[in-house]
Motif scaffolding. Structure first.
Motif, PDB file in Angstrom:
ATOM      1  N   LEU A   1      -4.305   1.570  -1.826  1.00  0.00           N
ATOM      2  CA  LEU A   1      -4.311   0.172  -1.182  1.00  0.00           C
ATOM      3  C   LEU A   1      -4.226  -1.015  -1.677  1.00  0.00           C
ATOM      4  O   LEU A   1      -4.972  -1.237  -2.523  1.00  0.00           O
TER       5      LEU A   1
ATOM      6  N   SER B   1      -7.240  10.276   7.832  1.00  0.00           N
ATOM      7  CA  SER B   1      -6.909   9.992   8.962  1.00  0.00           C
ATOM      8  C   SER B   1      -5.363  10.746   9.312  1.00  0.00           C
ATOM      9  O   SER B   1      -4.952  10.977   8.654  1.00  0.00           O
TER      10      SER B   1
ATOM     11  N   ARG C   1      -6.632   5.033   5.808  1.00  0.00           N
ATOM     12  CA  ARG C   1      -7.532   5.857   5.183  1.00  0.00           C
ATOM     13  C   ARG C   1      -7.153   7.364   4.790  1.00  0.00           C
ATOM     14  O   ARG C   1      -7.017   7.852   5.976  1.00  0.00           O
TER      15      ARG C   1
ATOM     16  N   SER D   1       1.057  -1.238  -0.104  1.00  0.00           N
ATOM     17  CA  SER D   1       0.093   0.111  -0.146  1.00  0.00           C
ATOM     18  C   SER D   1       1.000   1.409  -0.101  1.00  0.00           C
ATOM     19  O   SER D   1       1.969   1.298   0.798  1.00  0.00           O
TER      20      SER D   1
ATOM     21  N   ASP E   1      -5.349  -2.666   5.209  1.00  0.00           N
ATOM     22  CA  ASP E   1      -4.964  -1.329   5.381  1.00  0.00           C
ATOM     23  C   ASP E   1      -6.037  -0.216   5.426  1.00  0.00           C
ATOM     24  O   ASP E   1      -5.533   0.912   5.862  1.00  0.00           O
ATOM     25  N   SER E   2      -7.180  -0.286   4.771  1.00  0.00           N
ATOM     26  CA  SER E   2      -8.146   0.557   4.581  1.00  0.00           C
ATOM     27  C   SER E   2      -8.424   1.436   5.907  1.00  0.00           C
ATOM     28  O   SER E   2      -8.739   2.612   5.958  1.00  0.00           O
ATOM     29  N   LEU E   3      -8.558   0.677   7.235  1.00  0.00           N
ATOM     30  CA  LEU E   3      -8.718   1.238   8.399  1.00  0.00           C
ATOM     31  C   LEU E   3      -7.715   2.213   8.851  1.00  0.00           C
ATOM     32  O   LEU E   3      -7.652   3.525   9.342  1.00  0.00           O
TER      33      LEU E   3
END
Length: 149
Positions: free
Chosen positions: A69, A82, A79, A51, A74-76
């Protein structure tokens, strides 16, 4: 605020409205940086199979401004939008101990030498950080040169 479309009412709750969304989409950490970085992030992710993120300083924190990504998990953490606390002298956070991820970063610089952010490949072991550091550095140089034009 609902009349101005800054928020939208949905049942008994409010959420971001169309106008706030449009304003957010026009935000730039530095002129043209997001537009130039998006393609470079996709290339970096495809090349390294990690990512990739664009991180910029924002009010004493690091803001993930854009990402490409490769892993759904990894999206949390990565993001766009963030933030994480900024480490001294670095833009991109290291999650190695906390989340078993390693960020290999390189600064994006203006012709004056001022860093405006960094591009990073974020990977989980066993992928070798050394193997992708040259690719990350090349991506940062490409973005730096594009900002100079």
């Amino acid at each position: 605020m609902t009349e101005l479309e800054v928020v939208q009412r949905s049942e008994n709750r409010y959420r971001v409205g169309a106008q706030a969304f449009r304003l957010g989409q026009s935000w730039q950490p530095y002129p043209r940086l997001l537009e130039l970085a998006r393609g470079e992030l996709r290339r970096l992710a495809a090349t390294t199979r990690a990512s990739s993120v664009l991180a910029v300083p924002c009010d004493g924190h690091i803001l993930i401004a854009a990402a490409s990504l490769t892993r759904p998990q990894d999206s949390l953490l990565l993001r766009p939008g963030s933030t994480v606390p900024q480490r001294t002298g670095r833009f991109c956070p290291t999650w190695q101990t906390e989340h078993e991820l390693v960020a290999i970063e390189a600064a994006i610089r203006l012709p004056t030498g001022q860093a405006v952010g960094s591009i990073a490949a974020v990977t989980a072991p066993p992928q070798s950080p050394v193997a992708i550091s040259d690719t990350v550095a090349r991506a940062a140089r490409t973005l730096s040169a594009a900002l100079a034009n």
